[in-house]
Design a protein around this motif. Structure first.
Motif, PDB file in Angstrom:
ATOM      1  N   VAL A 135      -8.889  11.586 -24.462  1.00  0.00           N
ATOM      2  CA  VAL A 135      -9.522  10.714 -23.472  1.00  0.00           C
ATOM      3  C   VAL A 135      -9.868  11.542 -22.238  1.00  0.00           C
ATOM      4  O   VAL A 135      -9.047  12.342 -21.781  1.00  0.00           O
ATOM      5  N   LEU A 136     -11.075  11.359 -21.733  1.00  0.00           N
ATOM      6  CA  LEU A 136     -11.469  11.982 -20.475  1.00  0.00           C
ATOM      7  C   LEU A 136     -10.867  11.163 -19.344  1.00  0.00           C
ATOM      8  O   LEU A 136     -11.137   9.963 -19.216  1.00  0.00           O
ATOM      9  N   ALA A 137     -10.057  11.797 -18.512  1.00  0.00           N
ATOM     10  CA  ALA A 137      -9.335  11.084 -17.445  1.00  0.00           C
ATOM     11  C   ALA A 137     -10.216  10.877 -16.220  1.00  0.00           C
ATOM     12  O   ALA A 137      -9.930  11.347 -15.117  1.00  0.00           O
ATOM     13  N   VAL A 138     -11.304  10.153 -16.437  1.00  0.00           N
ATOM     14  CA  VAL A 138     -12.227   9.744 -15.380  1.00  0.00           C
ATOM     15  C   VAL A 138     -12.394   8.239 -15.519  1.00  0.00           C
ATOM     16  O   VAL A 138     -12.526   7.725 -16.635  1.00  0.00           O
ATOM     17  N   GLY A 139     -12.366   7.509 -14.414  1.00  0.00           N
ATOM     18  CA  GLY A 139     -12.449   6.055 -14.454  1.00  0.00           C
ATOM     19  C   GLY A 139     -13.621   5.553 -15.271  1.00  0.00           C
ATOM     20  O   GLY A 139     -14.728   6.103 -15.201  1.00  0.00           O
ATOM     21  N   LEU A 140     -13.388   4.504 -16.041  1.00  0.00           N
ATOM     22  CA  LEU A 140     -14.416   3.971 -16.931  1.00  0.00           C
ATOM     23  C   LEU A 140     -15.657   3.531 -16.171  1.00  0.00           C
ATOM     24  O   LEU A 140     -16.758   3.524 -16.715  1.00  0.00           O
ATOM     25  N   HIS A 141     -15.512   3.201 -14.899  1.00  0.00           N
ATOM     26  CA  HIS A 141     -16.634   2.709 -14.104  1.00  0.00           C
ATOM     27  C   HIS A 141     -17.550   3.826 -13.612  1.00  0.00           C
ATOM     28  O   HIS A 141     -18.621   3.545 -13.054  1.00  0.00           O
ATOM     29  N   THR A 142     -17.177   5.079 -13.813  1.00  0.00           N
ATOM     30  CA  THR A 142     -17.908   6.204 -13.223  1.00  0.00           C
ATOM     31  C   THR A 142     -19.243   6.441 -13.933  1.00  0.00           C
ATOM     32  O   THR A 142     -19.292   6.594 -15.155  1.00  0.00           O
ATOM     33  N   ALA A 143     -20.314   6.513 -13.162  1.00  0.00           N
ATOM     34  CA  ALA A 143     -21.645   6.750 -13.715  1.00  0.00           C
ATOM     35  C   ALA A 143     -21.892   8.245 -13.884  1.00  0.00           C
ATOM     36  O   ALA A 143     -21.294   9.070 -13.181  1.00  0.00           O
ATOM     37  N   PRO A 144     -22.772   8.638 -14.817  1.00  0.00           N
ATOM     38  CA  PRO A 144     -23.124  10.052 -14.955  1.00  0.00           C
ATOM     39  C   PRO A 144     -23.673  10.599 -13.639  1.00  0.00           C
ATOM     40  O   PRO A 144     -24.530   9.988 -13.014  1.00  0.00           O
ATOM     41  N   GLY A 145     -23.154  11.717 -13.209  1.00  0.00           N
ATOM     42  CA  GLY A 145     -23.626  12.324 -11.973  1.00  0.00           C
ATOM     43  C   GLY A 145     -22.914  11.850 -10.732  1.00  0.00           C
ATOM     44  O   GLY A 145     -23.102  12.428  -9.655  1.00  0.00           O
ATOM     45  N   ILE A 165      -8.440   4.469 -16.454  1.00  0.00           N
ATOM     46  CA  ILE A 165      -8.695   5.353 -17.596  1.00  0.00           C
ATOM     47  C   ILE A 165      -8.623   4.538 -18.884  1.00  0.00           C
ATOM     48  O   ILE A 165      -7.561   4.029 -19.257  1.00  0.00           O
ATOM     49  N   ALA A 166      -9.742   4.412 -19.566  1.00  0.00           N
ATOM     50  CA  ALA A 166      -9.807   3.592 -20.774  1.00  0.00           C
ATOM     51  C   ALA A 166      -9.131   4.292 -21.947  1.00  0.00           C
ATOM     52  O   ALA A 166      -9.298   5.499 -22.152  1.00  0.00           O
ATOM     53  N   ASP A 167      -8.353   3.532 -22.708  1.00  0.00           N
ATOM     54  CA  ASP A 167      -7.699   3.974 -23.934  1.00  0.00           C
ATOM     55  C   ASP A 167      -6.672   5.078 -23.721  1.00  0.00           C
ATOM     56  O   ASP A 167      -6.275   5.757 -24.684  1.00  0.00           O
ATOM     57  N   ALA A 168      -6.213   5.254 -22.491  1.00  0.00           N
ATOM     58  CA  ALA A 168      -5.196   6.282 -22.234  1.00  0.00           C
ATOM     59  C   ALA A 168      -3.899   5.968 -22.956  1.00  0.00           C
ATOM     60  O   ALA A 168      -3.121   6.871 -23.292  1.00  0.00           O
ATOM     61  N   ALA A 169      -3.647   4.686 -23.221  1.00  0.00           N
ATOM     62  CA  ALA A 169      -2.385   4.283 -23.839  1.00  0.00           C
ATOM     63  C   ALA A 169      -2.220   4.834 -25.252  1.00  0.00           C
ATOM     64  O   ALA A 169      -1.088   4.992 -25.720  1.00  0.00           O
ATOM     65  N   CYS A 170      -3.325   5.133 -25.936  1.00  0.00           N
ATOM     66  CA  CYS A 170      -3.208   5.644 -27.309  1.00  0.00           C
ATOM     67  C   CYS A 170      -3.620   7.108 -27.414  1.00  0.00           C
ATOM     68  O   CYS A 170      -3.776   7.636 -28.516  1.00  0.00           O
ATOM     69  N   ALA A 171      -3.790   7.780 -26.278  1.00  0.00           N
ATOM     70  CA  ALA A 171      -4.264   9.169 -26.287  1.00  0.00           C
ATOM     71  C   ALA A 171      -3.131  10.150 -26.554  1.00  0.00           C
ATOM     72  O   ALA A 171      -1.994   9.955 -26.127  1.00  0.00           O
ATOM     73  N   ASP A 172      -3.465  11.200 -27.284  1.00  0.00           N
ATOM     74  CA  ASP A 172      -2.555  12.331 -27.475  1.00  0.00           C
ATOM     75  C   ASP A 172      -2.886  13.460 -26.509  1.00  0.00           C
ATOM     76  O   ASP A 172      -2.039  14.303 -26.214  1.00  0.00           O
ATOM     77  N   TYR A 184      -8.934  20.351 -17.261  1.00  0.00           N
ATOM     78  CA  TYR A 184      -7.720  20.814 -17.918  1.00  0.00           C
ATOM     79  C   TYR A 184      -7.349  19.910 -19.092  1.00  0.00           C
ATOM     80  O   TYR A 184      -7.476  18.681 -19.008  1.00  0.00           O
ATOM     81  N   ALA A 185      -6.897  20.532 -20.174  1.00  0.00           N
ATOM     82  CA  ALA A 185      -6.373  19.797 -21.317  1.00  0.00           C
ATOM     83  C   ALA A 185      -4.877  19.614 -21.119  1.00  0.00           C
ATOM     84  O   ALA A 185      -4.137  20.592 -20.976  1.00  0.00           O
ATOM     85  N   VAL A 186      -4.442  18.351 -21.102  1.00  0.00           N
ATOM     86  CA  VAL A 186      -3.048  18.020 -20.809  1.00  0.00           C
ATOM     87  C   VAL A 186      -2.510  17.149 -21.929  1.00  0.00           C
ATOM     88  O   VAL A 186      -3.134  16.141 -22.302  1.00  0.00           O
ATOM     89  N   ASP A 187      -1.348  17.514 -22.465  1.00  0.00           N
ATOM     90  CA  ASP A 187      -0.711  16.683 -23.478  1.00  0.00           C
ATOM     91  C   ASP A 187      -0.281  15.359 -22.865  1.00  0.00           C
ATOM     92  O   ASP A 187       0.291  15.315 -21.767  1.00  0.00           O
ATOM     93  N   ALA A 188      -0.530  14.268 -23.586  1.00  0.00           N
ATOM     94  CA  ALA A 188      -0.192  12.948 -23.064  1.00  0.00           C
ATOM     95  C   ALA A 188       1.303  12.792 -22.822  1.00  0.00           C
ATOM     96  O   ALA A 188       1.716  12.015 -21.953  1.00  0.00           O
ATOM     97  N   ALA A 189       2.111  13.543 -23.571  1.00  0.00           N
ATOM     98  CA  ALA A 189       3.562  13.452 -23.402  1.00  0.00           C
ATOM     99  C   ALA A 189       4.012  13.971 -22.043  1.00  0.00           C
ATOM    100  O   ALA A 189       5.128  13.663 -21.595  1.00  0.00           O
ATOM    101  N   ALA A 190       3.139  14.729 -21.355  1.00  0.00           N
ATOM    102  CA  ALA A 190       3.520  15.319 -20.070  1.00  0.00           C
ATOM    103  C   ALA A 190       3.129  14.447 -18.882  1.00  0.00           C
ATOM    104  O   ALA A 190       3.361  14.834 -17.735  1.00  0.00           O
ATOM    105  N   VAL A 191       2.538  13.277 -19.137  1.00  0.00           N
ATOM    106  CA  VAL A 191       2.100  12.396 -18.050  1.00  0.00           C
ATOM    107  C   VAL A 191       2.724  11.016 -18.227  1.00  0.00           C
ATOM    108  O   VAL A 191       3.290  10.700 -19.276  1.00  0.00           O
TER     109      VAL A 191
END
Length: 372
Positions: A135-145, A165-172, A184-191
Motif C-alpha cells: 500500500v502506498l502510504a498517501v491519503g486516499l483523497h490525494t490527487a495526482p500532483g 491510508i486505504a487498505d493499510a489493515a491488510c498490507a504486508d 521508503y519500503a517499510v514492513d507493516a509489522a514495524a508500524v
C-alpha cells in the motif's frame, strides 16, 4: 501518421471479464460482502488469493521478467470494472495498481551495480505472485500532483503519522514518503495501524504510525507518487463504471418486474426518461474510463485523459447509485439490499485521488482553458 484509438473491448478482454465475473459470482455474493462489513475482517483475503494468486491478476501490470503478466492498463481496467460491479472488498486498486505503479517507477532505471535487480524489482515479485500486499502510504483523497504529507527521517529510521491510508489493515508492505524526499519500503509489522471510521466499509481507511521504523530507500518519492496516483485515478474510473453499470442494470431489471396498478413500474414514462438519461451518462462514462485506461497503456495524452475521466466519473457513479436506491423503493433503503454498498463506494470514490472539481481545474490548466 496517427492511428485511431480503438476503445472497444478485445476478445481477450471480454474473456478476462467473463472469468473474473464467474469467480466473483461464486465467491463474492452481496450477502457475504454485507456480512464482512459487520465484522472485524472487512477484507476478503480468500477472494484476494483466488483473484490475485490463482488467476494471476495481481501481476497484470508487472513485467514478465519479474513474474508478472506483462499486460496493460486496459486489462487491469476490465478487472476493476468487475470488482466495481461486485463492490469486492479486496485491495486490488491499492496494491495491484497504485503500489505496483509506484514500484515500477524505480524498475529498470534503478539497477544495482553489476546488473543485479533493484530493490523495487525485488518487491514487485511477491506482489505479482500475491504473496504480499503493498500500500502506498498517501491519503486516499490525494490527487495526482498534489502535495502529500511525509514522515521524519531521524537517525536512519522513520517517525510520524499518516492518515487516510486505504487498505493499510491488510498490507504486508508500506511505501512511505519521508521528508528527505525519498520513498521508503517499510514492513507493516514495524508500524502501528489504527482503523479509522470509514464511510465505505469495503475499502477501510487507517492511520499509520511510525516510531523508529526501519525502511529501505527506493528513490525519489515525488515522481513515483505522482505516477502511482495518476494510474489510480485513471483506473478508478473503471471501478466507478462497473458500479454505475450495476446500478443501471439492476434498476432496469427491478422496474420491469415490479408492478403497480397491474402494470410494470418501468412502463411509466417519467421513470423511462430517468433511466434513459442515466443510460446516456453511463455510456459516456464508459468512453471516458476506456479512454483513460488506453492512455495509461499507450502513454499518450495521459494527463488529459485521466483528468477527463475523473472529472466525469464521480458525479455519474454517485447519481447512478442514488437512482438505484430511490427507484428500488422501500427495499432499496434496507441493509440487506446491496444498493447501499454501491452508494457508499460511489460517495467515497468521489473524493478518492482528487475530487471531480480538482480534476476539472487540472484539465483547464492542461488545455489552457482557465476560468476568467
Amino acid at each position: 501518421m496517427s492511428t485511431q484509438t480503438d476503445l472497444l473491448y478485445t476478445e481477450e478482454e471480454e474473456a478476462l471479464r467473463a472469468a473474473v465475473r464467474d469467480l466473483l459470482g461464486d465467491h463474492c455474493d452481496a450477502a457475504g460482502v454485507i456480512a464482512r462489513t459487520e465484522s472485524d475482517a472487512p477484507h476478503d483475503l480468500r477472494l484476494w488469493k483466488a483473484l490475485a494468486g490463482t488467476m494471476g491478476l495481481a501481476g497484470l501490470l508487472v513485467p514478465e521478467e519479474l513474474g508478472g503478466q506483462g499486460a496493460t492498463h486496459r486489462e487491469a481496467a476490465v478487472v476493476l470494472e468487475e470488482l466495481g460491479r461486485a463492490v469486492a472488498p479486496v485491495p486490488y486498486l491499492t496494491s495491484a495498481v497504485v503500489a505496483t505503479e509506484a514500484l515500477l517507477a524505480f524498475h529498470r532505471s534503478r539497477l544495482r551495480p553489476g546488473g543485479e535487480t533493484s530493490v523495487a524489482a525485488d518487491l514487485l515479485g511477491p506482489l505479482a505472485r500475491a504473496t504480499a500486499v503493498a500500500v502506498l502510504a498517501v491519503g486516499l483523497h490525494t490527487a495526482p500532483g498534489a502535495a502529500f504529507p511525509t514522515v521524519r527521517l531521524e537517525d536512519g529510521t522513520l517517525h510520524g503519522e499518516l492518515t487516510g491510508i486505504a487498505d493499510a489493515a491488510c498490507a504486508d508492505l508500506l511505501l512511505v514518503p519521508a521528508d528527505d524526499g525519498g520513498l521508503y519500503a517499510v514492513d507493516a509489522a514495524a508500524v502501528t495501524v489504527t482503523p479509522q471510521v470509514s464511510f465505505d466499509l469495503t475499502r477501510p481507511l487507517a492511520t499509520v504510525t511510525l516510531t523508529g521504523a526501519p525502511g529501505r530507500r527506493l528513490g525519489d518519492a515525488a515522481p513515483a507518487v505522482r505516477r502511482a496516483l495518476r494510474a489510480g485515478a485513471g483506473l478508478l474510473a473503471s471501478e466507478q463504471l462497473g458500479s454505475a453499470d450495476w446500478a443501471l442494470t439492476e434498476t432496469v431489471r427491478y422496474l420491469k418486474d415490479r408492478k403497480q396498478f397491474n402494470r410494470p413500474v418501468g412502463g411509466f414514462q417519467a421513470l423511462k426518461h430517468r433511466l434513459a438519461q442515466l443510460w446516456l451518462e453511463v455510456v459516456n462514462l464508459r468512453a471516458a474510463a476506456r479512454g483513460a485506461a488506453d492512455a495509461l497503456a499507450t502513454g499518450e495524452d495521459v494527463e488529459v485523459a485521466v483528468a477527463v475521466a475523473q472529472a466525469y466519473a464521480a458525479p455519474v457513479a454517485v447519481r447512478a447509485a442514488e437512482e438505484a436506491v430511490q427507484l428500488h423503493g422501500g427495499i432499496g433503503m434496507t441493509w440487506e439490499h446491496p444498493a447501499h454498498l454501491h452508494l457508499k463506494r460511489a460517495k467515497a470514490d468521489s473524493i478518492a485521488y482528487g475530487t471531480a472539481g480538482a480534476h476539472r481545474a487540472a484539465l483547464a490548466e492542461l488545455v489552457d482553458l482557465r476560468a476568467p
